[in-house]
Design a protein around this motif. Structure first.
Motif, PDB file in Angstrom:
ATOM      1  N   ALA A   1       0.836  -1.208   0.000  1.00 14.85           N
ATOM      2  CA  ALA A   1       0.000   0.000   0.000  1.00 14.85           C
ATOM      3  C   ALA A   1       0.866   1.253   0.000  1.00 14.85           C
ATOM      4  N   THR A   2       1.894   1.257   0.808  1.00 18.75           N
ATOM      5  CA  THR A   2       2.789   2.412   0.850  1.00 18.75           C
ATOM      6  C   THR A   2       3.543   2.546  -0.465  1.00 18.75           C
TER       7      THR A   2
ATOM      8  N   VAL B   1       4.848   5.418  -5.489  1.00 19.84           N
ATOM      9  CA  VAL B   1       4.988   5.468  -6.948  1.00 19.84           C
ATOM     10  C   VAL B   1       4.147   6.594  -7.536  1.00 19.84           C
ATOM     11  N   ALA B   2       2.940   6.756  -7.022  1.00 20.93           N
ATOM     12  CA  ALA B   2       2.047   7.797  -7.535  1.00 20.93           C
ATOM     13  C   ALA B   2       2.476   9.196  -7.094  1.00 20.93           C
TER      14      ALA B   2
ATOM     15  N   ALA C   1       9.835  12.698 -10.002  1.00 19.40           N
ATOM     16  CA  ALA C   1      11.100  13.436 -10.049  1.00 19.40           C
ATOM     17  C   ALA C   1      10.871  14.894  -9.672  1.00 19.40           C
ATOM     18  N   GLU C   2       9.770  15.464 -10.124  1.00 19.92           N
ATOM     19  CA  GLU C   2       9.450  16.859  -9.806  1.00 19.92           C
ATOM     20  C   GLU C   2       9.206  17.038  -8.308  1.00 19.92           C
ATOM     21  N   LYS C   3       8.522  16.092  -7.695  1.00 20.33           N
ATOM     22  CA  LYS C   3       8.258  16.165  -6.255  1.00 20.33           C
ATOM     23  C   LYS C   3       9.560  16.038  -5.465  1.00 20.33           C
ATOM     24  N   LEU C   4      10.482  15.202  -5.943  1.00 14.97           N
ATOM     25  CA  LEU C   4      11.766  15.085  -5.265  1.00 14.97           C
ATOM     26  C   LEU C   4      12.498  16.430  -5.295  1.00 14.97           C
ATOM     27  N   VAL C   5      12.416  17.149  -6.401  1.00 16.81           N
ATOM     28  CA  VAL C   5      13.039  18.471  -6.490  1.00 16.81           C
ATOM     29  C   VAL C   5      12.384  19.426  -5.495  1.00 16.81           C
TER      30      VAL C   5
ATOM     31  N   ASP D   1       2.549  15.506   2.569  1.00 16.32           N
ATOM     32  CA  ASP D   1       1.167  15.100   2.859  1.00 16.32           C
ATOM     33  C   ASP D   1       0.992  13.638   2.481  1.00 16.32           C
ATOM     34  N   ILE D   2       0.467  12.872   3.426  1.00 12.04           N
ATOM     35  CA  ILE D   2       0.239  11.445   3.180  1.00 12.04           C
ATOM     36  C   ILE D   2      -1.171  11.066   3.628  1.00 12.04           C
ATOM     37  N   PRO D   3      -1.711  10.004   3.052  1.00 14.73           N
ATOM     38  CA  PRO D   3      -3.033   9.527   3.492  1.00 14.73           C
ATOM     39  C   PRO D   3      -2.960   9.027   4.944  1.00 14.73           C
ATOM     40  N   VAL D   4      -3.951   9.355   5.712  1.00 13.27           N
ATOM     41  CA  VAL D   4      -3.993   8.979   7.135  1.00 13.27           C
ATOM     42  C   VAL D   4      -3.892   7.470   7.314  1.00 13.27           C
TER      43      VAL D   4
END
Length: 109
Positions: A30-31, A36-37, A41-45, A102-105
């Motif tokens: 699940a994690t 993956v979603a 690469a943009e989020k890592l920046v 931000d992550i799902p609860v």
């Protein structure tokens, strides 16, 4: 919910010449699906602003529930000529894990 990324994932980093390498893995399917979603690469920046303007390659390793990122040129010409802190990118993984996201609860344990 906003928490440090490291609450969900493990990571390891290092160098290959002037490039930094960061492997990030999930502990369960699940994690990994969320990772993956979400972690492009943009989020890592976004998480590593020092990578802004650099080429970032992302590789999926589904059988390991992992992503591998290569940040081209982050370390300049490599450790022998580096003047930056962490010239071998050994601490980069923990830096990425410390960044809030931000992550799902339902993924928080």
């Amino acid at each position: 919910m906003r928490v440090p990324l490291g609450r969900l994932v493990g990571a390891r980093s290092g160098d290959k010449g002037g490039n930094a390498n960061v492997g990030i893995w999930a502990r369960d399917d699940a994690t990994y699906g969320w990772l993956v979603a979400e972690l492009t690469a943009e989020k890592l920046v976004d998480l590593v602003p020092e990578a802004s303007g650099l080429v970032v390659h992302r590789y999926e390793l589904a059988n390991l529930r992992a992503l591998n990122f290569v940040i081209v040129g982050l370390l300049g010409e490599g450790v022998a000529s580096a003047t930056r802190p962490d010239p071998q990118a050994k601490g980069l993984a923990e830096y990425v894990r410390s960044r809030h996201i931000d992550i799902p609860v339902d993924l928080v344990r």
